[in-house]
Design a protein around this motif. Structure first.
Motif, short mmCIF file in Angstrom:
data_model
loop_
_atom_site.label_atom_id
_atom_site.label_comp_id
_atom_site.label_asym_id
_atom_site.label_seq_id
_atom_site.Cartn_x
_atom_site.Cartn_y
_atom_site.Cartn_z
N TYR A 54 0.83 -1.20 0.00
CA TYR A 54 0.00 0.00 0.00
C TYR A 54 0.87 1.26 0.00
O TYR A 54 0.61 2.20 -0.74
CB TYR A 54 -0.93 0.01 1.22
N HIS A 55 1.89 1.28 0.84
CA HIS A 55 2.74 2.46 0.92
C HIS A 55 3.50 2.70 -0.38
O HIS A 55 3.77 3.85 -0.75
CB HIS A 55 3.72 2.32 2.08
N SER A 56 3.85 1.63 -1.08
CA SER A 56 4.61 1.80 -2.33
C SER A 56 3.72 2.23 -3.49
O SER A 56 4.11 3.05 -4.31
CB SER A 56 5.32 0.50 -2.68
N ASN A 57 2.48 1.68 -3.56
CA ASN A 57 1.60 2.01 -4.67
C ASN A 57 0.15 1.78 -4.25
O ASN A 57 -0.36 0.66 -4.37
CB ASN A 57 1.94 1.16 -5.90
N PRO A 58 -0.55 2.81 -3.75
CA PRO A 58 -1.93 2.63 -3.31
C PRO A 58 -2.88 2.16 -4.40
O PRO A 58 -3.79 1.36 -4.16
CB PRO A 58 -2.31 4.02 -2.79
N ASP A 59 -2.68 2.65 -5.64
CA ASP A 59 -3.56 2.23 -6.74
C ASP A 59 -3.40 0.74 -7.05
O ASP A 59 -4.39 0.04 -7.32
CB ASP A 59 -3.26 3.05 -7.99
N ALA A 60 -2.17 0.26 -7.01
CA ALA A 60 -1.94 -1.17 -7.25
C ALA A 60 -2.60 -2.01 -6.16
O ALA A 60 -3.12 -3.10 -6.43
CB ALA A 60 -0.44 -1.45 -7.31
N TYR A 61 -2.61 -1.50 -4.93
CA TYR A 61 -3.26 -2.23 -3.83
C TYR A 61 -4.75 -2.41 -4.11
O TYR A 61 -5.30 -3.49 -3.89
CB TYR A 61 -3.05 -1.45 -2.54
N ARG A 62 -5.38 -1.38 -4.64
CA ARG A 62 -6.81 -1.48 -4.93
C ARG A 62 -7.07 -2.47 -6.04
O ARG A 62 -7.99 -3.30 -5.96
CB ARG A 62 -7.35 -0.10 -5.30
N TRP A 63 -6.27 -2.42 -7.11
CA TRP A 63 -6.49 -3.33 -8.22
C TRP A 63 -6.18 -4.77 -7.85
O TRP A 63 -6.82 -5.70 -8.35
CB TRP A 63 -5.67 -2.89 -9.42
N ILE A 64 -5.21 -4.95 -6.97
CA ILE A 64 -4.93 -6.32 -6.49
C ILE A 64 -6.10 -6.84 -5.67
O ILE A 64 -6.47 -8.02 -5.74
CB ILE A 64 -3.63 -6.33 -5.68
N ALA A 65 -6.72 -5.95 -4.87
CA ALA A 65 -7.90 -6.36 -4.11
C ALA A 65 -9.04 -6.76 -5.03
O ALA A 65 -9.75 -7.74 -4.78
CB ALA A 65 -8.33 -5.22 -3.18
N ILE A 66 -9.23 -6.03 -6.13
CA ILE A 66 -10.28 -6.38 -7.09
C ILE A 66 -9.96 -7.71 -7.78
O ILE A 66 -10.84 -8.57 -7.95
CB ILE A 66 -10.45 -5.25 -8.12
N ALA A 67 -8.69 -7.88 -8.17
CA ALA A 67 -8.30 -9.14 -8.81
C ALA A 67 -8.48 -10.32 -7.85
O ALA A 67 -8.94 -11.40 -8.25
CB ALA A 67 -6.84 -9.06 -9.28
N ALA A 68 -8.13 -10.11 -6.58
CA ALA A 68 -8.33 -11.17 -5.59
C ALA A 68 -9.81 -11.48 -5.43
O ALA A 68 -10.20 -12.65 -5.28
CB ALA A 68 -7.72 -10.74 -4.26
#
Length: 324
Positions: A172-186
């Motif tokens: 999350y600290h490195s890339n908040p947008d990637a965290y959201r998309w990973i949550a959607i993919a999961a």
């Protein structure tokens, strides 16, 4: 021998109900114990650390919802006569109320040093358990059971998310947008798994269930998860309003984490329903498709044409016999 099959199935169903309820109880106790060790102590000295509590509250409320549904499913299995829609709802709600009271007790035990936090968590989680029990009041018990079994896969992912919490925070600290998309993919992957699970369980228990029944079984885990995320957001708003407001960075991280979890639950709901429908169309045996087509009347013309073809053959056979 046939008379023993329903009794054998009912006894195995009760055992499965108890197993689901035990899993829910273990999850609730474990999640509250984790909150007591990791979060409750810091709330007394640092009230602004409420953001850490909110980000850790999703699994606890999800456990309360699942526990209410499992207890309601067990309660509605009681031999109540007459077994009407009203009696189903009363039995299911009675199980949810019991889980809600237990959840409230665990909340006051965990956050006894901060009564405001304990009251909010107890109220939201307890009400979530009662509302979750209404899922068990559905008319088709097998659909409810298939949905509860699929929800166990959601808890597996939640456990892994908590186990690798350090890696998740660093992402999350490195890339908040990637965290959201990973949550959607999961969420999509979870929906694929729970959809297949719901189809297989319901196919084994009640093969003649309609398409809408399979759709409900596949969508139920995502729906329960999404409801728990909505309840978590309600608890978050109440906690922030009645305790110290977190700092800007913690508040931003809290909001994005809650949004990512909600997006993941909606993705699981969509993927679970879609996967079950596809499995129903692709994996259903052809015999069932032919039987349903015949029931709709589409196979009647074929039967008539076959009858017309066999009529001359019968006459020919009769002619041969007469000449003999």
């Amino acid at each position: 021998m046939n008379a023993t099959k329903p009794a054998r199935r009912s006894s195995s169903g009760v055992i499965a109900n108890i197993v689901l309820l035990v899993i829910a109880a273990l999850w609730l106790v474990g999640s509250f114990q984790a909150l007591r060790v990791l979060v409750a102590g810091s709330l007394r000295t640092q009230p602004e650390s409420v953001a850490n509590l909110i980000m850790s509250l999703s699994g606890t409320i999800a456990g309360a919802v699942f526990g209410g549904a499992a207890a309601g499913y067990l309660a509605r299995s009681a031999k109540v006569r007459p077994f009407t829609a009203m009696s189903r709802h009363v039995c299911a709600l009675s199980g949810g109320v019991v889980v809600g009271l237990v959840t409230a007790g665990l909340s006051f035990y965990t956050f006894g040093a901060t009564p405001a936090v304990a009251t909010i968590v107890a109220g939201v989680a307890g009400c979530a358990a009662v509302i979750g029990s209404l899922f068990a009041a559905a008319k088709n018990r097998d659909i409810v059971f298939a949905g509860l079994v699929g929800t166990l896969l959601v808890f597996v992912v939640m456990f892994l998310r908590g186990w690798f919490g350090g890696l998740v925070n660093s992402l999350y600290h490195s890339n908040p947008d990637a965290y959201r998309w990973i949550a959607i993919a999961a969420g999509l992957v979870i929906g694929l798994c729970v959809g297949l699970c719901g189809y297989l369980v319901l196919r084994r228990l009640q093969p003649k269930t309609s398409l809408y029944g399979f759709l409900a079984a596949g969508a139920a885990p995502g729906a329960l998860w999404m409801f728990s995320e909505i309840a978590t957001r309600i608890a978050a708003a109440l906690l922030v309003a009645n305790t110290a407001e977190p700092d800007v960075l913690s508040g931003l991280m809290m909001d994005q984490s809650l949004q990512a979890q909600l997006d993941g639950s909606m993705a699981a709901l969509f993927a679970g329903a879609t996967t079950t429908v596809l499995a129903f169309g692709l994996l259903a045996p052809k015999a069932d498709a032919k039987a349903k087509a015949a029931k709709r009347g589409t196979a009647v013309p074929a039967q008539k044409s076959k009858a017309k073809k066999t009529a001359p053959d019968a006459k020919r056979g009769g002619g041969k016999k007469s000449t003999a």
